[in-house]
Design a protein around this motif. Structure first.
Motif, PDB file in Angstrom:
ATOM      1  N   SER A   1      43.595  45.474  31.950  1.00 27.37           N
ATOM      2  CA  SER A   1      43.028  44.367  31.184  1.00 27.37           C
ATOM      3  C   SER A   1      43.620  43.051  31.682  1.00 27.37           C
ATOM      4  CB  SER A   1      43.362  44.560  29.700  1.00 27.37           C
ATOM      5  OG  SER A   1      42.954  43.451  28.953  1.00 27.37           O
ATOM      6  N   PRO A   2      42.855  41.971  31.858  1.00 21.78           N
ATOM      7  CA  PRO A   2      41.411  41.879  31.585  1.00 21.78           C
ATOM      8  C   PRO A   2      40.545  42.463  32.698  1.00 21.78           C
ATOM      9  CG  PRO A   2      42.233  39.750  32.289  1.00 21.78           C
ATOM     10  CD  PRO A   2      43.418  40.657  32.233  1.00 21.78           C
ATOM     11  N   ASN A   3      41.120  42.940  33.762  1.00 17.61           N
ATOM     12  CA  ASN A   3      40.379  43.569  34.867  1.00 17.61           C
ATOM     13  C   ASN A   3      39.362  42.616  35.510  1.00 17.61           C
ATOM     14  OD1 ASN A   3      40.649  46.026  36.247  1.00 17.61           O
ATOM     15  ND2 ASN A   3      38.642  46.727  35.550  1.00 17.61           N
ATOM     16  N   VAL A   4      39.838  41.427  35.820  1.00 19.98           N
ATOM     17  CA  VAL A   4      39.018  40.412  36.481  1.00 19.98           C
ATOM     18  C   VAL A   4      39.737  40.044  37.772  1.00 19.98           C
ATOM     19  CG1 VAL A   4      38.188  38.030  36.308  1.00 19.98           C
ATOM     20  CG2 VAL A   4      38.104  39.533  34.311  1.00 19.98           C
ATOM     21  N   HIS A   5      38.990  39.941  38.865  1.00 17.53           N
ATOM     22  CA  HIS A   5      39.635  39.793  40.178  1.00 17.53           C
ATOM     23  C   HIS A   5      40.478  38.529  40.296  1.00 17.53           C
ATOM     24  CE1 HIS A   5      36.615  36.880  41.522  1.00 17.53           C
ATOM     25  NE2 HIS A   5      35.781  37.596  40.803  1.00 17.53           N
ATOM     26  N   THR A   6      40.190  37.497  39.480  1.00 16.11           N
ATOM     27  CA  THR A   6      40.934  36.238  39.590  1.00 16.11           C
ATOM     28  C   THR A   6      41.999  36.064  38.506  1.00 16.11           C
ATOM     29  OG1 THR A   6      39.197  35.177  38.317  1.00 16.11           O
ATOM     30  CG2 THR A   6      39.054  34.983  40.716  1.00 16.11           C
ATOM     31  N   ILE A   7      42.291  37.128  37.778  1.00 15.39           N
ATOM     32  CA  ILE A   7      43.297  37.016  36.707  1.00 15.39           C
ATOM     33  C   ILE A   7      44.377  38.079  36.886  1.00 15.39           C
ATOM     34  CG2 ILE A   7      43.685  37.022  34.205  1.00 15.39           C
ATOM     35  CD1 ILE A   7      40.870  36.050  33.807  1.00 15.39           C
ATOM     36  N   ILE A   8      45.627  37.660  36.761  1.00 15.88           N
ATOM     37  CA  ILE A   8      46.753  38.599  36.837  1.00 15.88           C
ATOM     38  C   ILE A   8      46.680  39.535  35.628  1.00 15.88           C
ATOM     39  CG2 ILE A   8      49.277  38.797  36.871  1.00 15.88           C
ATOM     40  CD1 ILE A   8      49.172  35.721  37.788  1.00 15.88           C
ATOM     41  N   PRO A   9      46.655  40.860  35.851  1.00 12.45           N
ATOM     42  CA  PRO A   9      46.551  41.812  34.736  1.00 12.45           C
ATOM     43  C   PRO A   9      47.750  41.688  33.795  1.00 12.45           C
ATOM     44  CG  PRO A   9      46.074  42.919  36.817  1.00 12.45           C
ATOM     45  CD  PRO A   9      46.642  41.566  37.155  1.00 12.45           C
ATOM     46  N   ASP A  10      47.491  41.675  32.488  1.00 18.84           N
ATOM     47  CA  ASP A  10      48.609  41.582  31.545  1.00 18.84           C
ATOM     48  C   ASP A  10      48.800  42.859  30.737  1.00 18.84           C
ATOM     49  OD1 ASP A  10      46.412  41.362  29.931  1.00 18.84           O
ATOM     50  OD2 ASP A  10      47.210  39.730  28.706  1.00 18.84           O
ATOM     51  N   ASP A  11      47.880  43.816  30.848  1.00 17.49           N
ATOM     52  CA  ASP A  11      48.011  45.046  30.067  1.00 17.49           C
ATOM     53  C   ASP A  11      47.356  46.188  30.841  1.00 17.49           C
ATOM     54  OD1 ASP A  11      48.178  47.054  28.211  1.00 17.49           O
ATOM     55  OD2 ASP A  11      47.298  45.921  26.562  1.00 17.49           O
ATOM     56  N   VAL A  12      48.174  47.131  31.268  1.00 18.53           N
ATOM     57  CA  VAL A  12      47.654  48.288  31.997  1.00 18.53           C
ATOM     58  C   VAL A  12      48.184  49.545  31.328  1.00 18.53           C
ATOM     59  CG1 VAL A  12      47.676  49.539  34.199  1.00 18.53           C
ATOM     60  CG2 VAL A  12      47.406  47.050  34.180  1.00 18.53           C
ATOM     61  N   LYS A  13      47.279  50.513  31.162  1.00 21.13           N
ATOM     62  CA  LYS A  13      47.664  51.800  30.593  1.00 21.13           C
ATOM     63  C   LYS A  13      47.219  52.902  31.538  1.00 21.13           C
ATOM     64  CE  LYS A  13      46.832  50.494  25.752  1.00 21.13           C
ATOM     65  NZ  LYS A  13      45.611  49.872  25.285  1.00 21.13           N
ATOM     66  N   PHE A  14      48.036  53.949  31.685  1.00 21.90           N
ATOM     67  CA  PHE A  14      47.532  55.142  32.363  1.00 21.90           C
ATOM     68  C   PHE A  14      48.077  56.392  31.702  1.00 21.90           C
ATOM     69  CE2 PHE A  14      51.247  54.261  35.212  1.00 21.90           C
ATOM     70  CZ  PHE A  14      51.886  55.497  35.146  1.00 21.90           C
ATOM     71  N   THR A  15      47.350  57.499  31.907  1.00 18.41           N
ATOM     72  CA  THR A  15      47.751  58.764  31.288  1.00 18.41           C
ATOM     73  C   THR A  15      48.485  59.645  32.287  1.00 18.41           C
ATOM     74  OG1 THR A  15      45.618  59.713  31.887  1.00 18.41           O
ATOM     75  CG2 THR A  15      45.831  58.825  29.652  1.00 18.41           C
ATOM     76  N   LEU A  16      49.370  60.462  31.762  1.00 16.62           N
ATOM     77  CA  LEU A  16      50.034  61.503  32.565  1.00 16.62           C
ATOM     78  C   LEU A  16      49.829  62.840  31.868  1.00 16.62           C
ATOM     79  CD1 LEU A  16      52.035  62.332  34.919  1.00 16.62           C
ATOM     80  CD2 LEU A  16      53.805  62.236  33.165  1.00 16.62           C
ATOM     81  N   ASP A  17      49.191  63.777  32.581  1.00 16.01           N
ATOM     82  CA  ASP A  17      48.986  65.142  32.105  1.00 16.01           C
ATOM     83  C   ASP A  17      49.882  66.020  32.977  1.00 16.01           C
ATOM     84  OD1 ASP A  17      47.654  67.798  32.756  1.00 16.01           O
ATOM     85  OD2 ASP A  17      46.318  67.160  31.146  1.00 16.01           O
ATOM     86  N   ALA A  18      50.749  66.805  32.362  1.00 19.40           N
ATOM     87  CA  ALA A  18      51.651  67.663  33.150  1.00 19.40           C
ATOM     88  C   ALA A  18      51.654  69.068  32.565  1.00 19.40           C
ATOM     89  CB  ALA A  18      53.064  67.080  33.157  1.00 19.40           C
ATOM     90  N   ARG A  19      51.587  70.086  33.453  1.00 16.03           N
ATOM     91  CA  ARG A  19      51.454  71.469  32.976  1.00 16.03           C
ATOM     92  C   ARG A  19      52.373  72.416  33.756  1.00 16.03           C
ATOM     93  NH1 ARG A  19      45.021  71.886  31.581  1.00 16.03           N
ATOM     94  NH2 ARG A  19      44.694  69.650  31.409  1.00 16.03           N
ATOM     95  N   HIS A  20      53.007  73.295  33.019  1.00 13.17           N
ATOM     96  CA  HIS A  20      53.825  74.328  33.648  1.00 13.17           C
ATOM     97  C   HIS A  20      54.002  75.473  32.653  1.00 13.17           C
ATOM     98  CE1 HIS A  20      57.110  76.363  35.754  1.00 13.17           C
ATOM     99  NE2 HIS A  20      56.790  75.637  36.820  1.00 13.17           N
ATOM    100  N   GLN A  21      54.111  76.700  33.194  1.00 15.75           N
ATOM    101  CA  GLN A  21      54.231  77.853  32.301  1.00 15.75           C
ATOM    102  C   GLN A  21      55.595  77.946  31.618  1.00 15.75           C
ATOM    103  OE1 GLN A  21      53.514  79.829  35.955  1.00 15.75           O
ATOM    104  NE2 GLN A  21      55.053  81.405  35.529  1.00 15.75           N
ATOM    105  N   ASP A  22      56.607  77.311  32.254  1.00 13.77           N
ATOM    106  CA  ASP A  22      57.974  77.423  31.734  1.00 13.77           C
ATOM    107  C   ASP A  22      58.313  76.206  30.858  1.00 13.77           C
ATOM    108  OD1 ASP A  22      60.671  77.543  31.282  1.00 13.77           O
ATOM    109  OD2 ASP A  22      61.230  77.919  33.379  1.00 13.77           O
ATOM    110  N   PRO A  23      58.569  76.457  29.570  1.00 10.86           N
ATOM    111  CA  PRO A  23      58.862  75.331  28.665  1.00 10.86           C
ATOM    112  C   PRO A  23      60.049  74.484  29.139  1.00 10.86           C
ATOM    113  CG  PRO A  23      58.659  77.395  27.435  1.00 10.86           C
ATOM    114  CD  PRO A  23      58.634  77.761  28.895  1.00 10.86           C
TER     115      PRO A  23
END
Lengths: 409, 409
Positions: free
Chosen positions: B272-294
């Motif tokens: 966000s704001p995801n406009v080519h002429t503006i420095i982004p001020d809020d970025v989010k991403f997800t992390l999904d991680a999986r393994h059989q061993d707790p």
């Protein structure tokens, strides 16, 4: 400050307050899209006030407004002004302060009966922001031969209304013969807010604008392989977002080796399919880079073109979206602005404009320059955009004296 | 392969072909959302064929279908099946192959008059994908007490139709007393495509599924400061997208030190704001991680919690979106699948499922296991999803013999 002529600070404050009502969002800012109802209100207020001071008002075929105060001799005009349209939820200074300060300069000259040989034309440019009709700086672009007028007339807003239709409905469409032109005009000066944090950080009152920086805008693309987040072993992945993150790191590392005045921005990123359980297979991001020196801009292009063709097993490509060359303002006018700032006792620094302005197009046909005033916190294109009244007034004073100096030429 | 009972490969091919018409996209895949017209066509075809073979068909209150072939004794049933709904533009194997192979197992037992003591119930689970009504594995979740039924009935598709409304209109809503339960059922076996590239890469015919891996899903957020691409000097920037790219690098660096079976994915990014002429001020991403061993999953959480609180001058935070514990399938049944694969002379390997399946919920109430068959190119949830007919047939044979072995217990 020696015995110099000055604008009226309270009158300037009143103008800022008055225009802040046209498109008021209720949150301290405005939405005043080009040729919208609030824009027409601002234009009407401008014309009313300029007419009351004795101006002769015409518009051209792009609805640019020219309010001219006769000079004592039959000479080319000195033009001064900016735009009154804004972005969505913009502030009360970007563009409009250049109009208001030009109005205040005219009011000071008229009310103080300051003699001037050249006619002085206070201007409003149409659709500078491009926020309603793409592209930005549309009207200065048309009258200086940068844009095809018919294409501009066909540009649509989000409701499907064309610029041509809005122009016809506005009541401000005039004659093509009224366009600013090098035979009837001798110079153009535009005051604008800096829209950045440099003047404030350097504790400067005035930015002496030497030109508008050149820029390049590229889009990078990373092609990987989609896959289920739970099934593809890490070593078999081609993760396009990871590749993009490597590329952002590469660009920062390489571009930071270039000049400290270089600014570059990866502002937009698009990830596909952008689902938390799927490995991204297509990521794009933009790079906007700006510098006054074409040699540095070329070095940026070299960095772009040397990006590895493969990152994290993903295919890397790039394409140029657009670029613009550095525009240098008229050296004599730039020097005048600096001299006047100093004579008023204001602190000032020479700088280049990062954003584009109508003045950069006008510079192709007339001696042109700009004056910057500080933006608090560097904020612009947002409702909290602000310049202190003192700084607005200082800018208006430099603008006034610069116009009077040009008049003496 | 010694003298082992086998399914009919051509009959299996015909079933795959027949069901591929219900929701055919015309591009080699299907869109068969839960309780949509194509889903109802598939259900009708299933019921017609099962009835013709002598099954007694009932549905429960979640529209799960149970087609039961009587055994020679009054004993608990052996259940076998999967789901027939798909994602948008999905393939002809995910879910439906588990239904088809269960149908083929029943047809083989019936036509070859293979004696069995326990009743055999061929099943269709409702809304496994969650592609029309959120969440996935809805019906197995309800009947095993994971989800609140009333909340599920209120789940809306994108047109505002609730699952409850679709259920009422489907003609497949039956009695709650028909739900699968531990008193009347003795085991559940589900055949499914792997949905990943592991079996193909290892040149294996059969995946012996030991369980479903545990997972955590987090969202990271980076707060910077927006600004104009042309005005803010690089050293004064707080670029949230640059901070996010640093975080992706950090996660790869740290998570790659953990176990080689760990899979993790940063699949979704929002800038966000995801406009080519503006420095982004809020970025989010997800992390999904999986393994059989707790223990490994806990190490992932440790890495997440140790991420620097500030990266590139931006504020870093994270929040857990959800998690699930590793589910282990019934050891005896897992061993049976492996024994049978080997007895048929098929190559096989033990593995955990990355994706979730109805079987993981059923495992809480009944002895349960799964059989995986290879996905060509690892593709799934797309129109090119495919498993060779030979592999489908091998899987059906292992399923058949496993059911017959369970019957002997």
């Amino acid at each position: 400050m020696k015995n110099m002529v000055a604008c009226d600070k309270e009158r300037l404050a009143d103008k800022i307050h008055t225009f802040s009502k046209f498109g008021d969002t209720g949150n301290g800012g405005i939405t005043r899209l080009s040729l919208s109802e609030p824009d027409l209100q601002a234009r009407a207020e401008f014309c009313k006030r300029m007419k009351a001071l004795g101006a002769d008002i015409v518009t051209d075929d792009m609805a640019n407004i020219y309010a001219t105060f006769k000079g004592s001799e039959d000479l080319p005009r000195i033009a001064v002004g900016s735009h009154c349209d804004s972005v969505v939820q913009g502030g009360n200074y970007d563009g409009i302060l250049g109009v208001i300060s030009a109005m205040e300069v005219a009011e000071t000259i008229v009310t103080k009966k300051i003699p001037h040989r050249h006619p002085i034309t206070v201007m409003i440019w149409t659709n500078e922001e491009g926020a309603r009709f793409d592209p930005a700086m549309m009207s200065s672009g048309v009258i200086t031969g940068k844009f095809d007028k018919n294409k501009m007339l066909a540009s649509k807003d989000k409701d499907g209304i064309t610029f041509g239709e809005a122009l016809d409905a506005s009541g401000y469409k005039g004659d093509e013969k009224n366009r600013m032109n090098p035979k009837e005009y001798m110079a153009f000066v535009e005051l604008h807010i800096e829209q950045g944090p440099v003047l404030e950080a350097a504790k400067m009152d005035i930015g002496v604008v030497e030109g508008v920086v050149g820029m390049v805008n590229y889009e990078f693309e990373f092609i990987g392989q989609a896959g289920h987040a739970g099934t593809v072993p890490q070593r078999m992945r081609k993760d396009a977002l990871y590749a993009a993150s490597e590329a952002i790191q590469y660009l920062h590392r390489e571009l930071d080796k270039l000049d400290s005045k270089l600014v570059y921005t990866t502002g937009r990123i698009i990830c596909s399919p952008n689902v938390h359980t799927i490995i991204p297979d297509d990521v794009k991001f933009t790079l906007d880079a700006r510098h006054q020196d074409p040699k540095i801009v070329q070095q940026v292009v070299d960095v772009i073109e040397n990006i590895p063709k493969e990152l994290a097993k993903c295919k890397v490509s790039y394409r140029k979206l657009w670029s613009r060359k550095t525009v240098a303002f008229n050296k004599e006018l730039v020097d005048l602005v600096e001299k006047n700032a100093k004579e008023y006792g204001y602190s000032c620094m020479r700088m280049y404009s990062g954003p584009g302005h109508d003045a950069q197009f006008v510079a192709d046909i007339l001696p042109t320059t700009m004056i910057f005033v500080p933006s608090i916190g560097g904020h612009s294109h947002c409702e909290i955009e602000k310049t202190s009244l003192d700084d607005c007034w200082k800018g208006a004073n430099v603008l006034l004296q610069t116009i009077l100096d040009i008049d003496k030429k």
